[in-house]
Design an enzyme around this catalytic site. Sequence first.
Site, PDB file in Angstrom:
ATOM      1  N   LYS A  12       0.819  -1.210   0.000  1.00  0.00           N
ATOM      2  CA  LYS A  12       0.000   0.000   0.000  1.00  0.00           C
ATOM      3  C   LYS A  12       0.857   1.266   0.000  1.00  0.00           C
ATOM      4  O   LYS A  12       2.058   1.243   0.277  1.00  0.00           O
ATOM      5  CB  LYS A  12      -0.988  -0.039   1.166  1.00  0.00           C
ATOM      6  CG  LYS A  12      -2.072  -1.094   0.932  1.00  0.00           C
ATOM      7  CD  LYS A  12      -3.235  -1.000   1.868  1.00  0.00           C
ATOM      8  CE  LYS A  12      -4.342  -1.979   1.436  1.00  0.00           C
ATOM      9  NZ  LYS A  12      -5.471  -1.988   2.379  1.00  0.00           N
ATOM     10  N   ARG A  34      -3.016 -10.611   4.785  1.00  0.00           N
ATOM     11  CA  ARG A  34      -3.386 -10.615   3.363  1.00  0.00           C
ATOM     12  C   ARG A  34      -2.226 -10.026   2.558  1.00  0.00           C
ATOM     13  O   ARG A  34      -1.853  -8.869   2.769  1.00  0.00           O
ATOM     14  CB  ARG A  34      -4.661  -9.797   3.169  1.00  0.00           C
ATOM     15  CG  ARG A  34      -5.272  -9.828   1.781  1.00  0.00           C
ATOM     16  CD  ARG A  34      -6.598  -9.070   1.784  1.00  0.00           C
ATOM     17  NE  ARG A  34      -7.231  -9.080   0.478  1.00  0.00           N
ATOM     18  CZ  ARG A  34      -7.020  -8.174  -0.469  1.00  0.00           C
ATOM     19  NH1 ARG A  34      -6.191  -7.170  -0.251  1.00  0.00           N
ATOM     20  NH2 ARG A  34      -7.658  -8.263  -1.636  1.00  0.00           N
TER      21      ARG A  34
END
Length: 339
Positions: free
Chosen positions: A279, A314
Site C-alpha cells: 500500500k 493478506r
Amino acid sequence: MTSYFRPLPRSGPQRPKDAMPLAGGPLWFTEVAVYRRDAKPDLIPAKAVPDDALERLTAARAPIAGCRMDTVTLMGILNVTPDSFSDGGRFLEPEAAVAQAQEMVRDGAGIIDVGGESTRPGSTPVPVEEEIARVEVPITAISGLVDVPISIDTRKTAVAEAALDAGATLVNDVSGFTYDTALGPLCARRDVPVCVMHAQGDPQTMQDAPTYDDVRLDVFDFLSRRVDALVDIGIPRDRIMVDPGIGFGKTLHHNLSLLNDISLFHGLGCPILLGASRKKFIGTISGAGNADTRMAGSVSVALHAASQGVQVIRVHDVKETRQALALWRAIEWGYEHGA
C-alpha cells in the site's frame, strides 16, 4: 467512561508463570495498556483486566473456513480486475488467475482471496453482472484444483452468492457489511464465515480528508458495532474476522497508529485480518514508488503484525512473507518451529 484494553504481546519460551495467552495462540502478555478517550493511557497487570474483557483477549479463536487461528495464515491476493493498484490486469484472464492461485498455494497461502472490483482510492463501482463474470469462472476452476479455502472479496450480495455457488467459502467485505444490507443475511443463511473491515467513506472519496477523534478507538467502536450487528442476524462471533482497514480512509499517521496498536483489536474476541501489502504508505515511508517494488516493506509490516498476534495476513508476496515468518518463528521459539 469506556475502557479499551490493549495487551502488550510477548513471544518466546521464557514465559512467566502469570502470563496470559493471547487469543489462545503462542504469544502471551503480562501487561495491558488501558485507553480511555480524553485521558492518558494506564499500564496495568493482565490479571487486573475485568473478567469479561480478559476472556475476549485470551480465549482461543475457532478455525475460520478450516484454517487454524492459533498461528499465522497467509491470505493470497488474487485480483481479477483490470485496474487494481498493484497487479491490475495481470490475472484478468481465467487461465492466468488459476495459475497464480496454484502458485500462491505452493508458496504457502492458506486462503486465496479473489476480488473482481478494485476498491483502491478513486475507483468507481463495477456493475454486478461484470463483477460476477470476472470472479465466477476462476473461482469454479480454482476450487477444484487447490485444497485451501477461497474468499470472495466483494461488497455485493449477488456477487457473493455467485461466488459461494462457484466454490468460495468465506466473504470479505471492505465496507463492513454496510454497502449492501442484504449481504450479511446471505452469509447467515449460507452459514459462511466473514471478514468485516473498517472504511471511512467510499473508494471514490475516502482519501479526500479522513478525520477521526482517535483513529484506534473510532475504528474499534465501528468494528464492535458491526460484529454485534452480524451476531444479531445469526453469524456467530467465532465465524467473524475483523480488519482495521489500512489505507481505507486513513492518512499515513492513521495507518501507523493502527499498526502500532493493532493488538487492541484482540479485545473484540475475533481473529484479526490485516491487509497492508504494497500500500501507498509503504512507498511513502520507504521511497519505493511503484507498488510492485514494495515487497520488502510489506514483509516488514507482516512481521510486525505476526508479533502482535494477528492471525491472518493478506499479501501479494506469499513466498517471501512465508520465508520471513519461518525465520521469525525459528529465532523466537527454536528451529523446530521455524518451518
